[in-house]
Write an enzyme that holds these catalytic residues in place. Sequence first.
Site, short mmCIF file in Angstrom:
data_model
loop_
_atom_site.label_atom_id
_atom_site.label_comp_id
_atom_site.label_asym_id
_atom_site.label_seq_id
_atom_site.Cartn_x
_atom_site.Cartn_y
_atom_site.Cartn_z
N SER A 57 25.05 -7.67 33.94
CA SER A 57 24.49 -9.05 34.22
C SER A 57 24.44 -9.86 32.85
O SER A 57 24.90 -9.22 31.84
CB SER A 57 23.01 -9.00 34.51
OG SER A 57 22.46 -7.95 33.48
N LYS A 85 29.59 5.16 29.71
CA LYS A 85 28.32 5.23 30.10
C LYS A 85 28.08 4.33 31.28
O LYS A 85 27.82 3.04 31.28
CB LYS A 85 27.50 4.37 29.01
CG LYS A 85 25.92 4.82 28.57
CD LYS A 85 25.19 4.39 29.59
CE LYS A 85 24.79 3.10 30.08
NZ LYS A 85 24.18 3.10 31.29
N GLU A 127 22.02 -16.01 39.85
CA GLU A 127 22.56 -15.16 40.80
C GLU A 127 21.51 -14.36 41.60
O GLU A 127 20.64 -13.83 41.12
CB GLU A 127 23.42 -14.24 39.82
CG GLU A 127 24.16 -13.24 40.56
CD GLU A 127 24.84 -12.19 39.53
OE1 GLU A 127 24.43 -11.86 38.62
OE2 GLU A 127 26.02 -11.75 40.03
N PHE A 176 25.97 -0.91 38.37
CA PHE A 176 25.67 -0.03 39.52
C PHE A 176 26.96 -0.41 40.47
O PHE A 176 27.11 0.58 41.41
CB PHE A 176 24.44 0.03 39.95
CG PHE A 176 24.04 -1.24 40.78
CD1 PHE A 176 24.37 -1.26 42.25
CD2 PHE A 176 23.45 -2.36 40.33
CE1 PHE A 176 24.17 -2.25 42.96
CE2 PHE A 176 23.19 -3.40 40.98
CZ PHE A 176 23.63 -3.38 42.39
N CYS A 192 30.28 -8.80 42.46
CA CYS A 192 30.15 -9.96 41.62
C CYS A 192 31.29 -11.24 42.19
O CYS A 192 31.32 -12.01 41.53
CB CYS A 192 30.70 -9.79 40.19
SG CYS A 192 32.38 -9.06 40.02
P1 NAD Z 1 22.92 -4.55 34.42
O1 NAD Z 1 23.33 -5.43 33.46
O2 NAD Z 1 21.64 -4.28 34.70
O3 NAD Z 1 23.64 -3.07 33.76
C1 NAD Z 1 24.83 -3.01 33.42
C2 NAD Z 1 24.91 -1.86 32.39
O4 NAD Z 1 24.19 -2.28 31.07
C3 NAD Z 1 24.26 -0.43 32.82
O5 NAD Z 1 25.15 0.56 32.57
C4 NAD Z 1 23.02 -0.49 32.03
O6 NAD Z 1 22.56 0.78 31.91
C5 NAD Z 1 23.24 -1.12 30.98
N1 NAD Z 1 21.79 -1.82 30.45
C6 NAD Z 1 20.63 -2.18 31.45
N2 NAD Z 1 19.83 -2.71 30.42
C7 NAD Z 1 20.21 -2.81 29.42
C8 NAD Z 1 19.87 -3.28 28.04
N3 NAD Z 1 18.72 -3.90 28.01
N4 NAD Z 1 20.55 -3.22 26.93
C9 NAD Z 1 21.71 -2.69 26.95
N5 NAD Z 1 22.35 -1.98 28.06
C10 NAD Z 1 21.47 -2.16 29.45
O7 NAD Z 1 23.97 -4.88 35.70
P2 NAD Z 1 23.65 -4.07 37.22
O8 NAD Z 1 22.69 -4.29 37.76
O9 NAD Z 1 24.12 -2.77 37.10
O10 NAD Z 1 25.03 -4.86 37.80
C11 NAD Z 1 24.85 -5.96 38.32
C12 NAD Z 1 25.50 -7.00 37.71
O11 NAD Z 1 26.79 -6.94 37.06
C13 NAD Z 1 25.66 -8.58 38.35
O12 NAD Z 1 25.12 -9.61 37.58
C14 NAD Z 1 27.14 -8.63 38.74
O13 NAD Z 1 27.49 -10.05 38.85
C15 NAD Z 1 27.60 -8.08 37.44
N6 NAD Z 1 29.05 -7.62 37.75
C16 NAD Z 1 29.82 -8.41 36.97
C17 NAD Z 1 31.42 -8.07 37.24
C18 NAD Z 1 32.36 -8.94 36.50
O14 NAD Z 1 33.52 -8.27 36.30
N7 NAD Z 1 32.33 -10.00 36.27
C19 NAD Z 1 31.60 -6.98 38.17
C20 NAD Z 1 30.59 -6.41 38.42
C21 NAD Z 1 29.33 -6.75 38.52
#
Ligand code: NAD
Length: 499
Positions: free
Chosen positions: A227, A174, A384, A150, A282
């Site tokens: 995450s 997605k 985090e 997000f 991040c």
């Molecule tokens: P999230 O892991 O909740 O969601 C990421 C994606 O995974 C979304 O599209 C979501 O719909 C999908 N998803 C959610 N639950 C799932 C499941 N159980 N199985 C499969 N797919 C699932 O992350 P978020 O809250 O949207 O984003 C924040 C996180 O992203 C933080 O941990 C942040 O550090 C990380 N992030 C990392 C980077 C990087 O490049 N390292 C960049 C941006 C954000």
Amino acid sequence: MTRTITHFINGEQVAGTSGRTSDVFNPNTGAVQAQTPLANAAEVDKAVAAAKAAFPAWAALNPQRRARVMFRFKDLLEQHMDELAELLSLEHGKVVADSRGDVQRGMEVIEFACGIPHLQKGEYTEGAGPGIDVYSMRQPLGVVAGITPFNFPAMIPMWMFGVAIACGNTFILKPSEKDPSVPLRLAELFMEAGAPAGVLNVINGDKEAVDAILAHEDVKAVSFVGSSDIAHYVYETGTHYGKRVQAMAGAKNHGIILPDADMDQVVRDFLGAAFGSAGERCMALPVAVPVGEKTADEFIARIVPEIRKLKVGISTDKDAHYGPVVTAAHKARVENYIQMCADEGGELLIDGRGLTLQGHENGFFIGPTLFDNVTADMRSYREEIFGPVLQVVRADTLEEAARLPSEHQYGNGVAIFTRSGRAARDFAASVQVGMVGINVPIPVPVSYHTFGGWKRSAFADTNQHGPEGVRFWTKIKTVTQRWPEGDVGDQAFVIPTMG
Ligand code: NAD
């Protein structure tokens, strides 16, 4: 009446058919502003079929024609910057200026992708043997997918589809179900730029859609950002199904402050990097490590009054430094970590909980929060938080300070603030972290370099964008050709050598 969001398949908005939906909030007010459909496997299959049908013609198009679509898309992004930034702010909660940065950083990857005719060139060796030449080519993989978080709903989708599509692949995006409108709008603009239907498809959804993508035999590669636990799951599941996978994940970035640092700059940099976008980056800087008691005392004394001056406001308030966090659930999660850190013995100097804004009492606001005397054994330090919370961990020496990021489970970004070139150089060379800033608080590499962390911040062999992105989204084929003059001799039964 709340708005109903669609998918985008084969060049058209398509209503969800699964019967499952998810609320999209306005984080400023806490109200539900839209419903997004959550796709099932059949809907994912439809999008993959459209992408598969579009692939042969798109892959066969010469690279400068693919680049022309990218050039036009970049123009459209500039023309629609205000619209995209406002739409993004209203779903994510980051202030409009920061949303513009989100679109801008994505646009820079599109600019990089405009160079695809050069970037995708193979290599050639003339005369590798008698009458023998060897050349290699980088070919697209086919239908590929991106699953995005997000917190950068414009930049991260463009990290992925910008490079993948320029290389000749067709794409299933997605996006996060929390803020899906900007990714959908990007797909519409991409069509307007001249991309054929089916080249970029957007499927909204949650785990069900992700699982369908991971298991789909026509999807050849998956790029994920989110995450860590989910990233690990996506990496394991996708590779189990034989796909190429890169999964970028969570972070806990440290900023090390040496006694010789420019403290004015350090304070300014931490304000922006720890609290900007409500800490939901991040590459945020949520841990400060001053070296020596004097440096720590000065840092605290200087930053406390500045933190108190920060203005938290609605995301469209031009004077606000940052806005609300994305959802009520995320607000509760961050507030739980604040309580945890206090319970673990962190010294709570500024408590941002309980902040309400007049007229926006149900918005998801959290004030800036500062802890001193945090230690490496605390769970709130090891994990985090992803909110506007700065934890200060004091260190006596540079060696002790440098061990903290190197030994942390995450290794996304790190910064060092110093006037000593020697100390910075040694630190950059030895620290176990993927992206290093020297007097730069948020060292997000430019688009023609490459983005990726280490340890539990990335389950991947290749990074995002830059030349590594081109490698991830293509497979290499090497051709050895022989056009001999006369008889090649009786060598058929030994392994060919170029002797
Ligand atoms: P999230 O892991 O909740 O969601 C990421 C994606 O995974 C979304 O599209 C979501 O719909 C999908 N998803 C959610 N639950 C799932 C499941 N159980 N199985 C499969 N797919 C699932 O992350 P978020 O809250 O949207 O984003 C924040 C996180 O992203 C933080 O941990 C942040 O550090 C990380 N992030 C990392 C980077 C990087 O490049 N390292 C960049 C941006 C954000």
